[in-house]
Write an enzyme that holds these catalytic residues in place. Structure first.
Site, PDB file in Angstrom:
ATOM      1  N   CYS A 105      36.115  43.893  45.511  1.00  0.00           N
ATOM      2  CA  CYS A 105      36.990  44.596  46.453  1.00  0.00           C
ATOM      3  C   CYS A 105      36.523  46.031  46.671  1.00  0.00           C
ATOM      4  O   CYS A 105      36.580  46.551  47.791  1.00  0.00           O
ATOM      5  CB  CYS A 105      38.429  44.589  45.953  1.00  0.00           C
ATOM      6  N   ARG A 110      40.589  36.607  50.499  1.00  0.00           N
ATOM      7  CA  ARG A 110      40.040  37.663  51.366  1.00  0.00           C
ATOM      8  C   ARG A 110      40.206  37.229  52.829  1.00  0.00           C
ATOM      9  O   ARG A 110      39.307  36.640  53.427  1.00  0.00           O
ATOM     10  CB  ARG A 110      38.569  37.912  51.024  1.00  0.00           C
TER      11      ARG A 110
END
Length: 217
Positions: free
Chosen positions: A46, A122
């Site tokens: 991330c 995601r």
């Protein structure tokens, strides 16, 4: 779960930039936006994605497009993580991050997989300046996104809207027609005739009447 072509659900969210009403906050400014979720703050993949999005932020803004992140974390976690990124990596995250601490928006947008725990996958939602969802992409938690593809996608959608054309695979670097764009297939006998005539005049190129293409004006 919303689908392409629907209006993005109206919701007020908490972010690192304060409360924001979606999609109105961006629609009222005449802007597109890319909403992307990440599994958790203070995680390696991330972090690489956020740095990558920030590095491309100017590219998105040149396309009249804003970025907004989301995860099921509290706002203070986002703030501390953004602070860490600035201090350790010398990258200042300029776009807001939604603190969806109860997971309500993530659930509504289908960002949570029952096979992957309570964190989001995601996800990417591309929303136009009318608040309409134009594209949805999902990546698994273990694979970071191709951020250049998201830039390409936004640009391709905007060119398609403006010029009334379609984009080939890997545009603008297609294996068959390079940076040219596809003219939507003819839908009548008269249109087929017009396409053939335009091709003979060199105004467009065709592999057949249903596969015609041209340079961007």
């Amino acid at each position: 779960m919303p689908v392409i072509g629907e209006k993005f659900p109206e919701v007020e969210v908490k972010t690192t930039h304060g409360a924001i009403k979606l999609p109105d906050y961006y629609v009222e400014k005449g802007k597109w936006f890319v909403l992307f979720s990440h599994p958790a703050d203070f995680t390696p993949v991330c972090t690489t994605e956020f740095v990558g999005f920030q590095k491309r932020y100017d590219e998105f803004r040149k396309l009249n497009t804003e970025l907004i992140g989301l995860s099921i974390d509290q706002v203070f976690s986002h703030l501390k993580w953004v602070e860490w990124i600035k201090e350790k990596l010398n990258v200042e995250i300029e776009f807001p991050i939604i603190a969806d601490d109860r997971g309500e928006l993530a659930e509504k947008l289908g960002m949570i997989s029952p096979y992957k725990g309570n964190n989001t996958v995601r996800a990417v939602f591309v929303v136009d300046n009318k608040g309409i969802i134009r594209a949805i992409i999902y990546y698994p938690q273990e694979v970071g996104r191709n951020l250049d593809e998201i830039v390409r996608l936004v640009k391709a959608l905007q060119v398609s809207d403006e010029k009334g054309v379609a984009m080939p695979a890997n545009w603008p670097e297609n294996d068959l027609i390079g940076d040219k764009v596809i003219i939507p297939p003819a839908s009548s006998v008269e249109e087929i005739k017009q396409r053939k005539e335009a091709c003979e005049k060199g105004e467009i190129e065709c592999l057949d009447w249903w596969f015609c293409y041209k340079k961007l004006d």
